[in-house]
Design a protein around this motif. Structure first.
Motif, PDB file in Angstrom:
ATOM      1  N   GLU A  94      11.467  -5.803   7.349  1.00 37.02           N
ATOM      2  CA  GLU A  94      11.730  -5.505   5.937  1.00 37.02           C
ATOM      3  C   GLU A  94      11.849  -6.770   5.080  1.00 37.02           C
ATOM      4  N   ASP A  95      12.080  -7.899   5.696  1.00 35.94           N
ATOM      5  CA  ASP A  95      12.295  -9.155   4.979  1.00 35.94           C
ATOM      6  C   ASP A  95      11.040  -9.541   4.191  1.00 35.94           C
ATOM      7  N   GLU A  96      11.164  -9.613   2.872  1.00 40.27           N
ATOM      8  CA  GLU A  96      10.021  -9.932   2.012  1.00 40.27           C
ATOM      9  C   GLU A  96       9.441 -11.314   2.301  1.00 40.27           C
ATOM     10  N   GLU A  97      10.260 -12.236   2.788  1.00 30.60           N
ATOM     11  CA  GLU A  97       9.794 -13.592   3.105  1.00 30.60           C
ATOM     12  C   GLU A  97       8.693 -13.563   4.172  1.00 30.60           C
ATOM     13  N   PHE A  98       8.788 -12.636   5.112  1.00 27.10           N
ATOM     14  CA  PHE A  98       7.761 -12.486   6.149  1.00 27.10           C
ATOM     15  C   PHE A  98       6.390 -12.287   5.521  1.00 27.10           C
ATOM     16  N   TYR A  99       6.315 -11.478   4.488  1.00 29.95           N
ATOM     17  CA  TYR A  99       5.034 -11.100   3.886  1.00 29.95           C
ATOM     18  C   TYR A  99       4.408 -12.235   3.080  1.00 29.95           C
ATOM     19  N   TYR A 110      -2.297   5.664  10.138  1.00 30.63           N
ATOM     20  CA  TYR A 110      -3.188   6.252   9.137  1.00 30.63           C
ATOM     21  C   TYR A 110      -2.519   7.371   8.352  1.00 30.63           C
ATOM     22  N   ASN A 111      -1.304   7.745   8.720  1.00 33.61           N
ATOM     23  CA  ASN A 111      -0.573   8.775   7.984  1.00 33.61           C
ATOM     24  C   ASN A 111       0.875   8.360   7.849  1.00 33.61           C
ATOM     25  N   PRO A 112       1.240   7.853   6.669  1.00 33.46           N
ATOM     26  CA  PRO A 112       0.536   7.897   5.394  1.00 33.46           C
ATOM     27  C   PRO A 112      -0.562   6.835   5.306  1.00 33.46           C
ATOM     28  N   LEU A 113      -1.463   7.023   4.355  1.00 30.05           N
ATOM     29  CA  LEU A 113      -2.544   6.061   4.176  1.00 30.05           C
ATOM     30  C   LEU A 113      -2.030   4.695   3.744  1.00 30.05           C
ATOM     31  N   GLU A 114      -0.914   4.667   3.026  1.00 28.85           N
ATOM     32  CA  GLU A 114      -0.295   3.396   2.641  1.00 28.85           C
ATOM     33  C   GLU A 114       1.132   3.384   3.164  1.00 28.85           C
ATOM     34  N   THR A 115       1.370   2.595   4.183  1.00 29.96           N
ATOM     35  CA  THR A 115       2.686   2.518   4.812  1.00 29.96           C
ATOM     36  C   THR A 115       3.596   1.547   4.051  1.00 29.96           C
ATOM     37  N   GLN A 116       4.856   1.571   4.389  1.00 32.75           N
ATOM     38  CA  GLN A 116       5.806   0.630   3.791  1.00 32.75           C
ATOM     39  C   GLN A 116       5.399  -0.809   4.125  1.00 32.75           C
ATOM     40  N   PHE A 117       4.932  -1.036   5.337  1.00 35.91           N
ATOM     41  CA  PHE A 117       4.420  -2.352   5.749  1.00 35.91           C
ATOM     42  C   PHE A 117       3.324  -2.813   4.789  1.00 35.91           C
ATOM     43  N   MET A 118       2.392  -1.925   4.478  1.00 38.62           N
ATOM     44  CA  MET A 118       1.296  -2.251   3.569  1.00 38.62           C
ATOM     45  C   MET A 118       1.812  -2.498   2.154  1.00 38.62           C
ATOM     46  N   LYS A 119       2.757  -1.675   1.703  1.00 37.53           N
ATOM     47  CA  LYS A 119       3.330  -1.841   0.362  1.00 37.53           C
ATOM     48  C   LYS A 119       4.024  -3.194   0.224  1.00 37.53           C
ATOM     49  N   LEU A 120       4.800  -3.580   1.233  1.00 35.97           N
ATOM     50  CA  LEU A 120       5.487  -4.869   1.192  1.00 35.97           C
ATOM     51  C   LEU A 120       4.486  -6.019   1.163  1.00 35.97           C
TER      52      LEU A 120
END
Length: 169
Positions: A94-99, A110-120
């Motif tokens: 969850e750490d934004e610094e990682f991204y 693939y479900n959901p098409l946009e995961t929290q990982f992708m959103k971050l």
């Protein structure tokens, strides 16, 4: 495809193992496998290193990413079930610094098409992909193998559009 660096996190199962070997085949300069359990990640790293006869894979726990990753940009491939429907609002890290350390983010979910990982990842300007094409091509490969036929690119594009619509409903 030439990969200078590669990073995995959040999974040490069959998909993670296959992806680690694929990245080594594609000449990744570094493969880091992160998992909740160090022993599982180390097993994959050892298998890759033994097979290729060189130390290109290393292992760590999920919470060690900040000590393992440098300022270089990484391709991160999320191979766990964290973020899978119905737990859409979770990410393995969850750490934004990682991204901020990513060049590209791939979630095999693939479900959901946009995961929290992708959103971050996208929130930090990182291009992100889901696992829908991976799912589709696995099915196509099996279908072609079992039926001794070749599916046309036109049909594959049509199938992908149908899958996207289905998951967007």
């Amino acid at each position: 495809m030439h990969l200078r660096r590669m990073e995995f996190h959040g999974g040490a199962g069959g998909a993670s193992r296959a992806i680690a070997f694929l990245c080594a085949d594609e000449q990744a300069g570094e493969i880091i496998i992160l998992n909740r359990t160090l022993e599982k990640a180390q097993d994959i790293a050892d298998n890759v290193n033994n097979y290729y006869g060189k130390n290109i894979a290393s292992a760590g726990t999920l919470d060690s990413y900040d000590t393992i990753m440098t300022d270089n940009k990484y391709i991160a491939i999320q191979t766990s079930s964290v973020g899978l429907y119905p737990n859409n609002n979770q990410a393995v890290i969850e750490d934004e610094e990682f991204y901020t350390k990513l060049k590209c983010a791939v979630d095999i979910i693939y479900n959901p098409l946009e995961t929290q990982f992708m959103k971050l990842a996208k929130a930090k300007g990182v291009v992100a992909y889901n696992g829908l094409k991976m799912l589709m091509y696995q099915g196509i490969s099996a279908y072609e193998l079992w039926n001794d036929i070749k599916v046309s690119e036109e049909l594959i594009k049509e199938l992908y559009s149908c899958l996207e619509r289905q998951f967007n409903e």
